[in-house]
Motif scaffolding. Sequence first.
Motif, PDB file in Angstrom:
ATOM      1  N   UNK A 191       0.850  -1.201   0.000  1.00  0.00           N
ATOM      2  CA  UNK A 191       0.000   0.000   0.000  1.00  0.00           C
ATOM      3  C   UNK A 191       0.886   1.252   0.000  1.00  0.00           C
ATOM      4  N   UNK A 192       1.893   1.223   0.859  1.00  0.00           N
ATOM      5  CA  UNK A 192       2.757   2.404   0.947  1.00  0.00           C
ATOM      6  C   UNK A 192       3.515   2.615  -0.352  1.00  0.00           C
ATOM      7  N   UNK A 225       4.908  11.277   3.449  1.00  0.00           N
ATOM      8  CA  UNK A 225       4.428  12.031   4.603  1.00  0.00           C
ATOM      9  C   UNK A 225       4.890  11.376   5.899  1.00  0.00           C
ATOM     10  N   UNK A 226       4.765  10.056   5.927  1.00  0.00           N
ATOM     11  CA  UNK A 226       5.192   9.359   7.151  1.00  0.00           C
ATOM     12  C   UNK A 226       6.677   9.593   7.388  1.00  0.00           C
ATOM     13  N   UNK A 227       7.464   9.470   6.314  1.00  0.00           N
ATOM     14  CA  UNK A 227       8.902   9.693   6.458  1.00  0.00           C
ATOM     15  C   UNK A 227       9.190  11.108   6.948  1.00  0.00           C
ATOM     16  N   UNK A 228       8.473  12.058   6.336  1.00  0.00           N
ATOM     17  CA  UNK A 228       8.704  13.460   6.731  1.00  0.00           C
ATOM     18  C   UNK A 228       8.434  13.630   8.216  1.00  0.00           C
ATOM     19  N   UNK A 229       7.307  13.031   8.653  1.00  0.00           N
ATOM     20  CA  UNK A 229       6.966  13.191  10.067  1.00  0.00           C
ATOM     21  C   UNK A 229       8.051  12.586  10.950  1.00  0.00           C
ATOM     22  N   UNK A 238      14.831  16.791   3.010  1.00  0.00           N
ATOM     23  CA  UNK A 238      14.071  15.935   2.109  1.00  0.00           C
ATOM     24  C   UNK A 238      14.976  15.159   1.174  1.00  0.00           C
ATOM     25  N   UNK A 239      16.122  15.722   0.810  1.00  0.00           N
ATOM     26  CA  UNK A 239      16.940  15.028  -0.181  1.00  0.00           C
ATOM     27  C   UNK A 239      18.177  14.394   0.420  1.00  0.00           C
ATOM     28  N   UNK A 240      18.295  14.415   1.736  1.00  0.00           N
ATOM     29  CA  UNK A 240      19.483  13.824   2.353  1.00  0.00           C
ATOM     30  C   UNK A 240      19.249  12.323   2.532  1.00  0.00           C
ATOM     31  N   UNK A 286      15.600   7.603   2.538  1.00  0.00           N
ATOM     32  CA  UNK A 286      15.655   8.943   1.973  1.00  0.00           C
ATOM     33  C   UNK A 286      14.238   9.345   1.615  1.00  0.00           C
ATOM     34  N   UNK A 287      13.879  10.576   1.908  1.00  0.00           N
ATOM     35  CA  UNK A 287      12.508  11.002   1.647  1.00  0.00           C
ATOM     36  C   UNK A 287      12.284  11.096   0.147  1.00  0.00           C
ATOM     37  N   UNK A 288      13.219  11.738  -0.533  1.00  0.00           N
ATOM     38  CA  UNK A 288      13.011  11.913  -1.959  1.00  0.00           C
ATOM     39  C   UNK A 288      14.382  12.047  -2.606  1.00  0.00           C
ATOM     40  N   UNK A 289      14.651  11.131  -3.521  1.00  0.00           N
ATOM     41  CA  UNK A 289      15.937  11.209  -4.212  1.00  0.00           C
ATOM     42  C   UNK A 289      15.711  11.890  -5.553  1.00  0.00           C
ATOM     43  N   UNK A 290      15.864  13.204  -5.599  1.00  0.00           N
ATOM     44  CA  UNK A 290      15.618  13.891  -6.870  1.00  0.00           C
ATOM     45  C   UNK A 290      16.947  14.101  -7.569  1.00  0.00           C
ATOM     46  N   UNK A 291      16.879  14.200  -8.864  1.00  0.00           N
ATOM     47  CA  UNK A 291      18.142  14.171  -9.595  1.00  0.00           C
ATOM     48  C   UNK A 291      18.863  15.504  -9.568  1.00  0.00           C
ATOM     49  N   UNK A 292      18.220  16.566  -9.094  1.00  0.00           N
ATOM     50  CA  UNK A 292      18.973  17.812  -8.921  1.00  0.00           C
ATOM     51  C   UNK A 292      19.163  18.078  -7.432  1.00  0.00           C
ATOM     52  N   UNK A 293      19.365  17.002  -6.691  1.00  0.00           N
ATOM     53  CA  UNK A 293      19.401  17.111  -5.234  1.00  0.00           C
ATOM     54  C   UNK A 293      20.318  18.202  -4.729  1.00  0.00           C
ATOM     55  N   UNK A 294      21.504  18.252  -5.285  1.00  0.00           N
ATOM     56  CA  UNK A 294      22.476  19.217  -4.794  1.00  0.00           C
ATOM     57  C   UNK A 294      22.033  20.642  -5.081  1.00  0.00           C
ATOM     58  N   UNK A 295      21.472  20.817  -6.276  1.00  0.00           N
ATOM     59  CA  UNK A 295      20.970  22.148  -6.611  1.00  0.00           C
ATOM     60  C   UNK A 295      19.828  22.531  -5.689  1.00  0.00           C
TER      61      UNK A 295
END
Lengths: 370, 169, 222, 407, 152, 102
Positions: free
Chosen positions: D8-9, D18-22, D102-104, D114-123
């Motif tokens: 489900x998750x 959201x759960x991770x963020x919390x 969020x991106x660490x 990791x909450x969100x692995x975005x490809x411009x993480x460093x930026x």
Amino acid sequence: MPEATYLDANELVINMGPQHPATHGVLRVKLRLDGERVLGTECIIGYLHRGVEKIAENRTYVQFAPYVDRMDYVAAVTNGMGYCEAVEKLMGVELPPRAQYTRMILAELQRIASHLLWLGTHALDIGAMTPVFYTFREREEILKIFENYCGARLTTHAFRIGGLQYDLYDGFEKDATKFCDYLLPKIDEYEELLSTNRIWMNRTKKVGVLSGKDAIALGVTGPVLRGSGVKWDIRKVQPYEAYDKVEFEIPTGQNGDTYDRYIVRIQEMRQSVRIIRQSVERLAPGPIFGKVGKVIKPPAAEVYHSIEAPKGELGYFVVSDGSTHPYRVRVRPPSFVNLEALDIMSRGHLVADIVAIIGTLDIVLGEVDR
Amino acid sequence: MVAEVTFFILSALALGSAVMVITRRNPVHSALWLIVTLFSVGGVFLILRAPFLFAVQIILYVGGIMVLIIFVIMLVSVDVSGRQQQFSRQWLVGLTTVLILAAELGYALYRGSKGFLLARSAPAAALENNTQAIGTALYQNYMLPVEIASILLLVAMVGAVLMAKRKME
Amino acid sequence: MADEPKAPPSGGPSEPPAKSPEAPEGAAPPAKPAGKPPAPAGKPPAPAPKPAVKPEPWSSPLLDELQKRFPEAISDPLIFRKQPSIVVAKESLLGVCEFLKSDRGGSYTLLTDETAVDYPKREKRFDVIYHLYSFQRNDRLRLKVLVGEGEKVPSVVGVWLTADWLEREVFDMFGVQYEGHPNLKRILLPDDWTGHPLRKDYDILRQDDAWVQANLNIKSGQ
Amino acid sequence: MLQNVLQFLNDHYLILATIKILIVFAVLLGIVAYLVLMERKVLAFMQARLGPMRVGPWGLLQPIADGLKLLLKEDIVPAGADKFIFLLAPVISIIAAFTVFAVIPFGPPDKGFVISDINIGLLFILAVSSLGIYGIILGGWSSNSHYPLLGALRSSAQLVSYEVAAGLAVIGVLLCANSLSMVEIVKNQQAAGIWNVFRQPVAFIIYLIAAVAETNRNPFDLPEAESELTAGFHTEYSGFRFALYFMAEYTAMVLVSAIAVTLFWGGWLRPFASVHWLNFLDYTPVVVFLGAGVVVILGSIKNPVPGEKLFLFAVAGLCFFLAVVVAIPPVNAWIQGVFWFVAKVMVFLYAFIWYRGTFPRYRYDQLMNVGWRVMIPVGLANIIVTAVVIYWWSKPHAAAAATLLFR
Amino acid sequence: MGLKELLRRIFLLDLVQGLRLTFSYQRPSATYTEQYPRERPPVAERYRGAPRLNNNPETGETLCIACNLCSLACPENLIVVGWERTEDRRKKLTTFTYDVSRCMFCGLCEDACPVDALELTQDFEIANYTREGMIWDRDLLEAGPQPVRYSR
Amino acid sequence: MMPIPPTWCVYLGTGLFTIGVIGVLTRRNVIIILMSIELILNAVNINLVAFSRYFGEVDGQIFAIFVITDAAAEAAVGLGLLIALFRNKETVNADEIDLLKW
């Protein structure tokens, strides 16, 4: 100042103090700023004025002695020593050697304590927060000696006119020597922490420069004068007590900047240790009171006596009318005169330097305002 | 659907805060509203699959240029100008001109909007993860413009420093 | 505030100062008031009750030079406890100071202190006192200028920069006016203070009472 | 059942996020609160003191007491302040500080750390952390007071300059890793078998200095230099809003430490991750918890106050329990990444406190000099050297360059 | 600047030596703090603290002979001695007040006392909630300071 | 997912552009005029990015990057001018900058 701006179109007037962490008491400095650059300063003092000189006229010579402790409250022993000596000079009393050496040991301990306190707070002003705790720890040892000797730590009231109130306690010599052994490595530690640190050097070198000539013109005395390269110490040039019988050197600086004054004070602590060691060796049993009567009643005359207090020349001008009450006691406070140099020293520096300069002048507001 | 709604919200936010920018009395408030606008435009960039540009928008515009502007606002006194008249003497003429311009633009768009329905609309994934593409394009195809832009920046920097510098004593 | 002793207690036996280091209690001379009430304020040097060293006339080459250059101006050269002092006429004060600061006059480059003493009974009630120090001679010199009420003293700020605050303090405490001082205003006390506290006739309670009467509506706070 | 939940998750990634963020938010709050205690304690020990000792045993409950105090204090808005901005500024500060997490990657992303692995993480990190400055500059400006304004001006200049230096330092890492994604950067270090700190030592030092400067910590704590500007930009703040600034500062400390760990110290990787005979290091968490438990037990035996004794026993029990839990192999494997990450971050945080306990403060113009005349040129040089080295090491380019040069 | 100095600066050695020093101070034995109410500091024998009016330990009568010397010695004039003449024309102490709030603990009264009646003791906890509470009368002075012992 | 029609972006760009021009032409405060110019540049960027999206090429974005670069340079120079102006005339009003008027 509604039209205040940060450009040279208009000056910004900032009020530093009387409640400000870096003014060492209730000093209020009005800064005229151009951006962060200081165009001029004006000191507003007197918040701690208690009328010490007026009090003196309403007390007997003996009763006034505790009050002088409260002027430079971080160097009460030297204050009291200067006052007692001034009155003794007025009466023409010669102290027995034991009393002289005791006074010297305590005064030098007090000088170390005052310099330690100065070093800690000065470093704190410049942003190093740790030295203040180390120096207070060392100062605590001195205060313990004071407490054991005379029962008070800060406003000691250690001496009486004509001699000492208390003879030394058992083990005083051991304590003093032990303290000297303890202090020297600690001073090295401070130097390790600060002297070669690039930030410290950046912050203090070429800041608040005072040439020897300017220093004399401004009347500054003590380490501030010596930092400017003038080799002048009342303990050497006009010795009182038994300072002519001990060996020590007068450390001086070359550039007259904040760093030099720092080095001078550090070196002075080392010299004080030397004096203490020699004095302890020469302590011999003997009387602790000169030939004074039970009633202090100096002849009708006037006398000026000054000593080398930790902060500079501390002078007492005592006018007697022959009664038990002084007719007038004038205190020549080193801090007051040294503070006068702030304006000239701080022109053209940044706000942060003002803090360093106030610190390096080593003022105590209790003494400035009296 | 989500993209459309987001786009509408962001557009409304951008336009509304843009209006606030030019009507506020206090320049600091103007600047803050401009930041909102810039953020919204950045959001639009994201919807348009330009994440690198979004980052550049935030870093450069919001983190750089706007900080500079606010810095200068604080440097120069705003109290005086805040109390004075806000609009220039020719504001009526200006407004009229702009309205005419806006009418022209609107008319042209209205008439020409058909032309925008392009024959070859790129597939949705064409620009996915384009950071590398931008880098390659910048440092290969557009090498000369990059150099020119860097010289422009250098000149601007030197010029700004010179102008803001105090007179030599 | 003023602690005038009320009654003379029975005079204790005056014994030589105790020298026993073991008895701190008896070691200090107890602060006993004098056998008579203190000399009324303002009576300059009262006859000393016991024989003591008195200020003696002073003579030195410097004094001769001074007297040669400024005849009339120098008077009462005295020395006490190796501290010479001279009285300088107000009019030639600046000249004397300039001379003393110069190399010929002993280069008294450091103005250690400047203060005043109030003798209200005297015709010229203030002694303005300058303590000079010469690094060259390692010597101090005391100048005195006699000033009457309302008279102006030439300011020595032009000679010694130090005098700025010191003169302000003297003005603040004694009300001595200086001529040519750049910024003569109160320094230790607030600007709206009335009176000059170190004058002998200054009532210490006045300020306190004035405040109490204005703010608390009672006569005296003491 | 568990499978269903996980499924489900996985399907509803927003809920998972959201759960991770919390979780991250709550843990961060706790870390920040105890970071304050740690700072006070470590500083105290460095200064031959004890630090807080009165609230709870060893002052362990001090953060809670501090938080309560700050919450209950009056929230003062100075007269003449720009009220809305005054109230907004600390919020901006703290949002900017928290968002970046969020991106660490706290641990291996395949275990969901990791909450969100975005490809411009460093930026993204650079972008959002550049917003934090608004909290300071607006707070200082809106207070309508001289000292905060001076603090705000100082800090804006300082942050802008040091952001450039930090950016330049980061580019060196980028060149090595070939990616802007934080996860990729760590994986690159794993693949290379060496942490970036050894490949990019100059960049690391520049980043470290810039990080200290960007968090307004000693020796670069000019915006709030207490001996000059009383408290700098937050002079006029009190109560809850002051607490927000306070939290933002400490969160930013954690943040830059986390970034430094990710970029330069191999993120969640164990030291010598590729050396297999060192695998027993995987049981370090157990040892750490056991050691903590023993220390607490010893302390509780010495403690004379019965209530505190009990409390310390409970803490020790918790430590032992955790040690046992961590010793279970699957848990141990799961916890590895996070443990090493947190341990490395702690080292950085300790270093921050250590600097504060040792150094004097730079002056404003000197700070600018260090930034512009030393760090930025060195950073640029580092980039150039790195680029050249990488260019030469990648064979085809080397060949091409060789032909270009020697044809 | 010599080469050595240059290398020192490049490798930040001047900063490192400071860091080394602060790091080394973290050992527990370097801690200097006294936890005041829990640990009581040692007070020197000669400490000048709260005043006490001594009684003769055998008879319980006051040692004070009402000579008023302490009152005269006090720079702050904070001691008021009340006495009456007994039948044999001797002074007998009736009241004795001591205003601790104005006292600067200079010890002059103690020095002046000819019979060791007035003494500044080693007690230093003299805080009080009111100004009136700081004015100690004869009973309080004879009882000696009774500091509150804080405990948990 | 259907891309957003380019017309929308063009309308948004036009709106921002118009507002920016109004700001430039009617406000007195130089700082706000500068900010209005930023608005105009942003309007241009939106168009560039939108068409980049629809052609599936990055060139539009490259141009947007150049525009942002330009904006940075413009802000630096403009603010430098402003500071110089303020130092000499103590004003930030465009109306009072009339030294070259005759």
